[in-house]
Structure formats: structure tokens, C-alpha cells
Design an enzyme around this catalytic site. Structure first.
Site, PDB file in Angstrom:
ATOM      1  N   ASP A 160      22.454  -3.501  20.956  1.00  0.00           N
ATOM      2  CA  ASP A 160      21.635  -3.153  22.122  1.00  0.00           C
ATOM      3  C   ASP A 160      21.060  -4.442  22.701  1.00  0.00           C
ATOM      4  OD1 ASP A 160      18.539  -3.290  21.015  1.00  0.00           O
ATOM      5  OD2 ASP A 160      19.989  -2.789  19.461  1.00  0.00           O
ATOM      6  N   HIS A 479      30.266  -1.451  17.796  1.00  0.00           N
ATOM      7  CA  HIS A 479      29.131  -0.826  18.484  1.00  0.00           C
ATOM      8  C   HIS A 479      28.317  -1.958  19.096  1.00  0.00           C
ATOM      9  CE1 HIS A 479      26.105   2.328  19.240  1.00  0.00           C
ATOM     10  NE2 HIS A 479      25.233   1.363  19.034  1.00  0.00           N
ATOM     11  N   GLU A 533      28.093  -1.850  13.941  1.00  0.00           N
ATOM     12  CA  GLU A 533      27.259  -2.616  14.871  1.00  0.00           C
ATOM     13  C   GLU A 533      27.268  -4.083  14.450  1.00  0.00           C
ATOM     14  OE1 GLU A 533      22.987  -2.248  17.266  1.00  0.00           O
ATOM     15  OE2 GLU A 533      23.303  -1.097  15.429  1.00  0.00           O
TER      16      GLU A 533
END
Length: 551
Positions: A160, A479, A533
Site C-alpha cells: 500500500d 500484492h 505482499e
């Protein structure tokens, strides 16, 4: 060998090797999922058999749930490209060379450039993974919305776009320790926009994060904001420049403040030969953060940082701040020599918490390392405390070494260590083994650290390199928002995937991986955030470990 977007990915093989290769003078082995037998080493250029031997005995490997045996080819030291042939099957092709990891180290380090926030990544350096400047607006101070501060810069923490003080401090520290441990490995430019002939690129890259960490010091108090994020995660398919929700400086925490003090005190020491003014600013930041800690009682059992009710981004909660304070005191003492920091360190060292951990939940190992390395450099340390800490670190390294002897793939991971971010556990353990070797531990610890690198690069039950773009069968569907949202088939290279996670903490894993042994609980899919991730603090210990084997 870097995998390009149009390279077909081989099917999973029973013979697993480090898909990049092995140092010529090091021990070398492959792992075969089966009962083994006679194997051949084949030169891929000439097609000739250059070495024959027989695998060792088969053993049941609990973590992988597989019967395995190993084939030793350490006697083969001639540089070249080879593959293993056994029972009619072949391994990946790999090299034997004097310096096989130079490009890997560059790739792992350049990954931090791709994670940069607040600047345009230009095609001349970023290649097809270019993008526009992102997150350039001021951030809102959560507990005083009338106050807005410069938030630009630093590294996106993970898949993110959040930025976090503690994890950022760990990542920078790993990189600075890597540089201090083998500066010759960092002489080659990556290159970066800042590349010059004076300062190694690893220090340019760390400075990009350090300049942002300055901004995480609350101008009102000297404490450090815990994190800088939007209130909720953006969609998975959004490029960084299109994530335009408001950014918030989330409240000050003791753990973040101590991490800021620790990393800035270390940076002051490392950067002083290159930039006196910058080093001075780092030390002033560290001292101001310590002053805040000095006025704030420690919380050994909580409450630590908690997300406000309307915030859903990564919490990085940590109930105890003793380990971070311990680290900060050690770094400040090593850098300044002031007795007040030594006294604080000794007081914290007497408290009952682990002293050798290298993860963001427990930063104590960095305090121990700083104190012991300071003693090596001539600091006036406490002899009894120094001896106790060194003996404890070496005992921890021996425990890791004993685990390696029990594991079918020669790593220190136990079945219960295959958790969210198991590859960080793997590389943190490799770091500790290498540091123990430097501090008087057995020479075999260095070789065992290399076994961990072999696992990361493909010598594992899944025959998979967990570093994007490196190896002929590497992760590629991370991810990681930019690689999901761009139109480039190949993932950003050099990113370390989190790795197998027996707890199956995301829906995709729960749907597809039920009942598998711990080391097989992984899938290379963008929806698997608990397995696939990436983060800065999974890459950073990998840089440390790999750099110690680069000439």
C-alpha cells in the site's frame, strides 16, 4: 538471470537449487523431493557431465511435509553454468562464479528506489515501472486538524502507500549495517538520481527515507508521529499518483519516538564523514526524541499505539517500548559517548525482555549490536554487560544453527516460523548469524547464513525464488499496488515476497491452501496479501545478508 515478461515460467521441479547460483569457494548443495540416488552435474554450454555423486540419506522434513535428500557438489568450483540431473529430472540452470550475487544485491537495493514516494520515477532510471510524483500534499495532524505539515518523501512501506516510522527505521538500520559491514559491496552505482562519485548510492537511498523521517518528528513536542497514511487503504488497482485521499499524521507513540532516536543517532555516525551538517541535524533530531522519551514513562506491557476508530491502515501496534528505548540508548551512547545514555542503556538491559530480536515488534537486537560494535570500536562499555550480551547473542546464533541441522532445506525456520512475513524471519536470522560470526562466533555461521539465501532464491519445496525478477521461476504477481495497476506484465524487480504463511491470514490463502504443510502455504497471487505482499523491512535484511557475500 532476470526473468522478463515474455519468458515462460517452468513448472515446479523436484530438484530445487539457488536459481541464481553459488559462490565458487562455498559449500553447495541441492535438495531433491524424493529418495534420491546418483546425480550428475551437467555443463549447460557443452552438455558434458562434469561431476557425479550420490545424494545423502532421505529424511522427512516436517515444515515442507516432504521426504527430501540433499546432493553435495561443493567440490565443483569451476566457473560456469550448470544444472543437476537426477532420476530423469533436471533442476533450474544456475551459475558457479566468484561473485554470483552482485546483480542481486543491486536489484534488492534498487527496489527501495521503486518504493519512493513524493517524486517522479523517470523512465531513464525506473524503466517501464515509471510513474508520476505521488502524495505531494500536506498531511493533516490527526489530533489537531488545523495543523498541516509537509509529508512528502520517504518510502511506501509495503503493497500500500502508507509510511511508518518504526518499520522505516528498521529498514534504514539494516541498510546502514550492511554498508558498515562490507562497504566494498556498495561501490558500484545503482544508479539513482543522486548518484555521484563521492557518496555510495546506499547512503543516498537511506537519506531519502531519513529526510522524510525528520518530518515525522512532531514540531510541538519532539515525539515522533507513529505513521502517515490515509484513513483507509486505497483500492488494489490504483497507481500511487492517483491515490489522492487526505493524508494524516497519526498520533505520537513511544515506540516510534524511540525508533526515530535510534536510527538518527546511527545516521549521525555513518554520515559524518560525508556531510557534517546533515550528521549534526540527525543527532539533534535523535537527542530531541530522547528528551521526549525521558519525560514519558515507559510502557512495558501496554497500552501501545492503537489506530483511532476511523483509521483502518496498518497499525504496527506494539505493547512494549522497552526494546526500542534500549536500542535508542545504545545508539546515542555509541555516537556521543555520553554517560547519561550509557546509564539508561544499562538500566534497560537489566529488565527482562529479549535482547536479540531484529523485527519491528522487537528492535532490541539493534541495541545489542550497537553496544557490542561500539565496544569493538573502543567505546568505554561495561565489561560484564558486554560479556553477557555477547554470550547471549552467540547462544542465540547457536540455537539457530542447531535448527539448521534439523531442517531438510538447511534453514533455521521451524514449522511455527512460517508466519506472515516468514521471509523476514528467514533473513533476520541470516543477519544474526552473520553478526555472530563477526563477533567471534563459529565460522560455520557464515555458511549457514548463505543457506538461508539459497532458500530465498529457490532452494525450497516450492522451487520458487521469492525475489521478483531473479531466477527462472520467481514471484511475479505480488500484492503491490503499482504492479497491479500498471500495464507492465513483469513485476517491479528486486522485491522480496513475504513467503509461506501457515496461518492463512487472507481469504485467497484460506480458499486455496487449506491442509498444506507450513512451507507450502504460499501462492503467487496479488490477492494474497498475507503471503505475497512486499515491505521495505523484508527487503532490508535481504540486502544485508546478500551484501556480505558480494565482492
Amino acid at each position: 538471470m532476470n526473468q522478463t515478461s515474455n519468458t515462460p515460467v517452468p513448472l515446479r521441479r523436484s530438484i530445487s537449487v539457488n536459481q541464481l547460483g553459488y559462490p565458487a569457494e562455498a559449500a553447495k548443495s541441492f535438495v531433491y523431493a524424493g529418495s534420491g540416488g546418483e546425480f550428475e552435474m551437467i555443463d549447460t554450454v557443452s552438455g558434458e557431465v562434469v561431476y557425479r555423486s550420490t545424494t545423502g540419506p532421505a529424511q522427512q522434513d516436517e515444515a515442507s511435509g516432504t521426504t527430501v535428500c540433499r546432493g553435495d557438489f561443493g567440490e565443483l568450483r569451476t566457473s560456469g553454468t550448470y544444472r543437476v540431473s537426477l532420476n530423469g529430472e533436471s533442476s533450474a540452470a544456475f551459475v558457479i562464479a566468484g561473485n554470483p550475487y552482485a546483480d542481486l544485491q543491486q536489484g534488492l537495493l534498487k527496489a527501495f528506489y521503486y518504493l519512493r514516494c513524493g517524486m517522479e520515477l523517470e523512465e531513464s532510471i525506473a524503466g517501464p515501472w515509471k510513474h508520476h510524483a505521488c502524495h505531494t500534499s500536506e498531511g493533516i495532524v490527526y489530533d489537531d486538524p488545523s495543523l498541516r505539515l509537509d509529508s512528502r518523501g520517504g518510502w511506501h512501506d509495503a503493497g500500500d502507500y502508507g509510511k511508518y516510522t518504526g518499520p522505516g527505521a528498521k529498514a534504514v538500520t539494516d541498510l546502514l549495517l550492511a554498508y558498515e559491514g562490507n562497504p566494498k559491496a556498495f561501490q558500484r552505482p545503482i544508479p539513482l538520481p543522486e548518484s555521484d562519485d563521492r557518496i555510495p548510492d546506499v547512503l543516498h537511498e537511506c537519506r531519502y527515507e531519513l529526510e522524510w523521517l525528520y518530518k515525522m518528528q512532531d514540531p510541538r513536542s519532539g515525539g515522533a508521529f507513529h505513521k502517515l497514511t490515509t484513513k483507509q487503504f486505497p483500492p488494489l488497482d490504483i497507481m500511487p499518483e492517483d491515490d489522492r485521499d487526505d493524508l494524516y499524521f497519526l498520533p505520537v507513540s513511544a515506540t516510534a519516538t524511540a525508533c526515530l532516536a535510534g536510527v538518527m543517532a546511527m545516521a549521525a555516525r555513518v554520515y559524518r564523514p560525508f556531510d557534517e551538517a546533515f550528521a549534526t541535524r540527525c543527532l539533534q533530531t535523535a537527542e530531541r526524541a530522547w528528551a521526549w522519551l525521558d519525560q514519558t514513562p515507559p510502557h512495558p506491557d501496554g497500552p501501545g499505539f492503537k489506530n483511532p476508530a476511523d483509521v483502518g491502515t496498518g497499525e504496527y501496534g506494539d505493547a512494549s517500548d522497552l526494546d526500542e528505548r534500549y536500542w535508542a540508548a545504545a545508539e546515542l551512547f555509541r555516537t556521543t559517548g555520553e554517560e547519561k545514555y550509557h546509564e539508561a542503556f544499562r538500566g534497560l538491559a537489566a529488565l527482562p525482555f529479549a535482547k536479540y530480536e531484529l523485527g519491528w515488534t522487537n528492535m532490541s537486537g539493534y541495541g545489542t549490536i550497537a553496544y557490542l560494535f561500539g565496544a569493538e570500536a573502543g567505546a568505554d562499555t561495561d565489561p560484564a554487560l558486554r560479556t553477557a550480551l555477547q554470550e547471549g547473542l552467540l547462544a542465540e546464533a547457536k540455537r539457530l544453527a542447531d535448527r539448521c541441522a534439523e531442517d531438510g532445506y538447511l534453514t533455521s525456520l521451524r514449522p511455527e516460523d512460517y508466519i506472515w512475513g516468514s521471509n523476514m524471519v528467514l533473513m533476520n536470522n541470516a543477519m544474526l548469524l552473520l553478526i555472530a560470526n563477526r563477533l567471534g562466533g563459529e565460522e560455520r555461521y557464515r555458511g549457514l547464513a548463505l543457506e538461508h539465501i539459497h532458500y530465498l532464491l529457490g532452494r525450497n519445496v516450492l522451487d520458487l525464488s521469492y525475489v521478483s525478477g531473479f531466477g527462472d521461476r520467481s514471484v511475479n504477481h505480488l500484492h503491490y499496488r503499482p504492479s497491479v495497476a500498471d500495464d507492465v506484465e513483469a513485476s517491479v524487480p528486486g522485491l522480496v515476497s513475504g513467503g509461506p504463511n501457515r496461518n492463512l491470514n487472507d481469504d485467497y490463502m484460506q480458499e486455496h491452501l487449506q491442509g498444506l504443510p507450513p512451507a507450502q502455504c504460499f501462492v503467487d497471487h496479488e490477492l494474497s496479501y498475507a503471503g505475497n505482499e512486499v515491505t521495505i523491512y523484508w527487503n532490508s535484511p535481504a540486502v544485508f545478508a546478500v551484501s556480505q557475500f558480494v565482492k
